[in-house]
Design a protein around this motif. Structure first.
Motif, PDB file in Angstrom:
ATOM      1  N   THR A 171      -9.469  27.445  43.515  1.00 49.32           N
ATOM      2  CA  THR A 171      -8.303  27.683  43.765  1.00 49.32           C
ATOM      3  C   THR A 171      -7.643  28.426  42.764  1.00 49.32           C
ATOM      4  OG1 THR A 171      -8.112  25.300  45.001  1.00 49.32           O
ATOM      5  CG2 THR A 171      -5.960  26.287  44.205  1.00 49.32           C
ATOM      6  N   GLN A 174      -7.891  32.178  43.214  1.00 50.37           N
ATOM      7  CA  GLN A 174      -7.174  32.797  44.070  1.00 50.37           C
ATOM      8  C   GLN A 174      -6.225  33.586  43.447  1.00 50.37           C
ATOM      9  OE1 GLN A 174      -8.507  32.687  47.450  1.00 50.37           O
ATOM     10  NE2 GLN A 174     -10.008  31.469  46.339  1.00 50.37           N
ATOM     11  N   MET A 183     -13.648  39.016  43.784  1.00 47.81           N
ATOM     12  CA  MET A 183     -12.863  38.289  44.465  1.00 47.81           C
ATOM     13  C   MET A 183     -13.613  37.641  45.866  1.00 47.81           C
ATOM     14  SD  MET A 183     -10.309  36.121  45.038  1.00 47.81           S
ATOM     15  CE  MET A 183      -8.967  36.626  43.798  1.00 47.81           C
ATOM     16  N   TRP A 186     -14.786  34.201  46.079  1.00 43.94           N
ATOM     17  CA  TRP A 186     -13.783  33.009  45.925  1.00 43.94           C
ATOM     18  C   TRP A 186     -12.956  33.069  47.067  1.00 43.94           C
ATOM     19  CZ3 TRP A 186     -15.107  29.708  42.258  1.00 43.94           C
ATOM     20  CH2 TRP A 186     -15.419  30.236  41.227  1.00 43.94           C
ATOM     21  N   SER A 187     -12.804  34.048  47.945  1.00 43.79           N
ATOM     22  CA  SER A 187     -11.839  34.255  49.046  1.00 43.79           C
ATOM     23  C   SER A 187     -11.753  32.988  49.872  1.00 43.79           C
ATOM     24  CB  SER A 187     -12.246  35.353  50.034  1.00 43.79           C
ATOM     25  OG  SER A 187     -11.466  35.710  51.046  1.00 43.79           O
ATOM     26  N   ALA A 188     -10.520  32.806  50.261  1.00 37.13           N
ATOM     27  CA  ALA A 188     -10.232  31.524  51.138  1.00 37.13           C
ATOM     28  C   ALA A 188     -10.713  32.020  52.447  1.00 37.13           C
ATOM     29  CB  ALA A 188      -8.707  31.238  50.813  1.00 37.13           C
ATOM     30  N   TYR A 199     -15.480  28.936  47.415  1.00 34.17           N
ATOM     31  CA  TYR A 199     -14.507  28.508  47.788  1.00 34.17           C
ATOM     32  C   TYR A 199     -14.650  27.396  48.935  1.00 34.17           C
ATOM     33  CZ  TYR A 199      -9.655  27.498  49.834  1.00 34.17           C
ATOM     34  OH  TYR A 199      -8.323  26.920  50.177  1.00 34.17           O
TER      35      TYR A 199
END
Length: 305
Positions: A171, A174, A183, A186-188, A199
């Protein structure tokens, strides 16, 4: 005086061994794709990661030396330029099965977005609740993931505190100042190539809809594998019965990731278990496997041979 000093030294050594760090992790970096003869940065990076993973105390638990979690991190570096690395990580974790010399694979996961910035001799430091660098965050994430999965295999939902740490790291990432490549893992939202990223895994682990799966994960290891030496037929039957949870979870969350992660670690083991199963067990388990993991059908066909 000498005798007293020796006793103090022995006591100190015993205390240290009783409070060993949680992980016993091997680290390997493959830089074959990178041209050039000077590979010192990769040796330095490998040693830095090894020390980071194996010396930080990730929990408040007390581990003896022989209780440390056996795991490995293998990094393939695809590109490197001006300290910017793109690569892949294969992370594995294992635990012993009670009463045997057999070790069962708990985690066998590939991260296709292991991208980070590193300059030779950079110190890798970790701080709770603080995002320092992408490299240290990714390593911390996987350390907590390994510990959480190990704890889930020994106690019902025992990994929750460590999965919470994974979710927090994911989190915080982000809002971190990361490159697009960093990123990606980790991308949501869905990534360009896959939405099975860090994530998503953390989110699934903390999702209430996967609670039954995590309970099955515990039962598979603690109440079945660990009991195999006592009553193999009963343990096998219990696994067959519990595997219906995999189908239910897959159908409820077709875009989820935990069932695929489980099968990546367990497919060979399950085949070996049910080669000796009853006809009914073989039929039931085979149908579930083909339903939840159809790409490995040729492997699962071995159950019926």
């Amino acid at each position: 005086m000498k005798k007293t000093s020796i006793l103090i030294l022995i006591s100190a050594l015993c205390l240290v061994s009783m409070k060993a760090q949680e992980l016993n992790c091997t680290v390997n970096i493959n830089s074959d794709k990178i041209e050039g003869s000077n590979k010192s940065v990769f040796n330095t990076l490998q040693q830095a990661i090894y020390e980071y993973v194996n010396t930080i105390r990730w929990t408040g638990m007390t581990f003896s030396e022989n209780e440390r979690i056996e795991c490995s991190m293998a990094i393939i570096v695809n590109t490197m330029k001006d300290g910017v690395f793109t690569g892949e990580l294969q992370v594995q974790a294992r635990r012993p099965v009670f009463g045997t010399t057999y070790t069962t694979t708990l985690l066998n996961m590939k991260d296709n977005y292991f991208n980070f910035t590193y300059q030779e001799f950079d110190r890798l430091e970790y701080q709770d609740h603080v995002f320092t660098t992408n490299l240290t965050a990714m390593l911390a994430y996987y350390c907590y993931l390994i510990i959480g999965i190990d704890m889930d295999s020994y106690s019902r939902l025992g990994g929750t505190p460590y999965f919470t740490q994974c979710e927090e790291i994911a989190t915080v990432a982000q809002t971190a100042s990361l490159t697009d490549e960093e990123m990606e893992g980790w991308s949501a939202t869905a990534t360009r190539k896959s939405n099975r990223n860090r994530y998503a895994i953390a989110n699934n682990l903390m999702d209430e809809s996967y609670k039954k799966y995590r309970e099955f994960f515990y039962e598979y290891h603690r109440l079945c594998l660990d009991e195999m030496t006592q009553n193999v037929a009963n343990a096998r039957a219990r696994i067959a019965e519990g595997m219906t949870v995999l189908r239910e979870a897959r159908r409820a969350r077709p875009n989820g990731h935990l069932i695929s992660t489980f099968m990546d670690a367990k497919n060979d083991e399950i085949v070996n278990i049910f080669k000796k199963g009853t006809p009914d067990e073989k039929k039931k388990v085979y149908e579930i496997l083909i339903d939840v993991d159809p790409t490995r059908q040729s492997s699962y066909d071995e159950i019926n041979q």
